[in-house]
Design a protein around this motif. Structure first.
Motif, short mmCIF file in Angstrom:
data_model
loop_
_atom_site.label_atom_id
_atom_site.label_comp_id
_atom_site.label_asym_id
_atom_site.label_seq_id
_atom_site.Cartn_x
_atom_site.Cartn_y
_atom_site.Cartn_z
N PHE A 14 37.75 38.72 25.35
CA PHE A 14 38.50 39.36 26.22
C PHE A 14 39.07 38.68 27.39
CE2 PHE A 14 35.47 42.43 24.57
CZ PHE A 14 36.33 43.29 23.80
N PRO A 15 40.36 38.39 27.62
CA PRO A 15 40.99 37.43 28.64
C PRO A 15 40.53 38.36 29.89
CG PRO A 15 42.73 38.49 27.51
CD PRO A 15 41.47 38.91 26.73
N HIS A 16 40.64 39.54 29.87
CA HIS A 16 40.61 40.44 31.49
C HIS A 16 39.92 41.73 30.97
CE1 HIS A 16 43.99 42.26 29.39
NE2 HIS A 16 44.76 41.14 29.65
N PHE A 17 39.64 42.42 32.02
CA PHE A 17 38.84 43.37 32.05
C PHE A 17 39.64 44.90 32.64
CE2 PHE A 17 34.33 41.94 31.85
CZ PHE A 17 34.73 40.89 30.96
N THR A 49 46.11 48.83 38.90
CA THR A 49 46.71 49.15 37.48
C THR A 49 47.31 50.62 37.58
OG1 THR A 49 44.52 49.40 36.78
CG2 THR A 49 45.41 47.28 36.45
N PRO A 50 48.20 50.94 38.27
CA PRO A 50 48.84 52.46 38.25
C PRO A 50 49.59 52.40 37.07
CG PRO A 50 50.09 51.03 39.98
CD PRO A 50 48.90 50.17 39.44
N THR A 55 43.72 53.13 38.86
CA THR A 55 44.11 51.81 39.62
C THR A 55 42.86 51.05 40.07
OG1 THR A 55 44.39 53.27 41.58
CG2 THR A 55 46.09 53.29 40.41
N THR A 56 41.80 51.51 40.37
CA THR A 56 40.71 50.66 40.93
C THR A 56 39.64 50.59 40.31
OG1 THR A 56 41.73 51.94 43.02
CG2 THR A 56 39.70 50.79 43.13
N PHE A 57 39.26 49.25 39.90
CA PHE A 57 38.19 48.68 39.14
C PHE A 57 36.84 48.95 40.24
CE2 PHE A 57 34.94 45.39 38.72
CZ PHE A 57 34.79 45.45 37.28
N PRO A 83 38.12 42.53 47.58
CA PRO A 83 39.06 43.41 46.53
C PRO A 83 38.53 44.84 46.65
CG PRO A 83 38.18 41.19 45.49
CD PRO A 83 37.39 41.31 46.82
N PHE A 84 39.68 45.52 46.33
CA PHE A 84 39.23 47.09 46.40
C PHE A 84 38.85 47.79 47.67
CE2 PHE A 84 39.35 45.17 42.00
CZ PHE A 84 40.66 45.67 41.71
N GLN A 85 38.82 47.20 48.55
CA GLN A 85 38.37 47.93 49.68
C GLN A 85 39.42 48.25 50.71
OE1 GLN A 85 34.95 48.27 50.40
NE2 GLN A 85 34.86 47.49 48.02
N SER A 86 40.57 47.78 50.51
CA SER A 86 41.82 48.24 51.19
C SER A 86 43.00 48.04 50.09
CB SER A 86 42.03 47.47 52.53
OG SER A 86 42.24 46.16 52.15
#
Length: 104
Positions: A14-17, A49-50, A55-57, A83-86
């Protein structure tokens, strides 16, 4: 992934999650792959990723995976915002924690 950018094969296939990958293969598959071949370093990249509906890992998807990563990796460097804090972009580089048996 950094493997792709470094022209290296991913040991997991898997290149990404992304959310789509999680839905197709199941979050447990990703955790099992990481358990079998844990990388020394991981990078968590702020990439909402909308287009995939979530959207939020670690919040909207991959909560178990995010928890597993927190338990097995420690942050060593943040570039930009955490990441993903704001809404601000950032990358967190984390290193695999040493197993308790290996600790001094």
């Amino acid at each position: 992934s950094l493997n792709v950018l470094g022209h290296r094969a991913s040991p997991w296939g898997f290149p990404h999650f992304f959310t789509v990958d999680m839905e197709l293969f199941g979050e447990d598959t990703f955790i099992e792959q990481l358990k079998r071949a844990p990388p020394t370093y991981i990078a968590i990249v702020h990439r909402p990723t909308p287009e995939h509906g979530r959207t939020t890992f670690g919040q909207d998807y991959a909560r178990e995976l995010a928890g597993w990563l927190r338990a097995h990796y420690q942050p060593i460097q943040v570039f930009g915002a955490m990441p993903f804090q704001s809404d601000a972009f950032g990358i967190m580089l984390a290193e695999r924690r040493r197993p308790e048996a290996d600790s001094p």
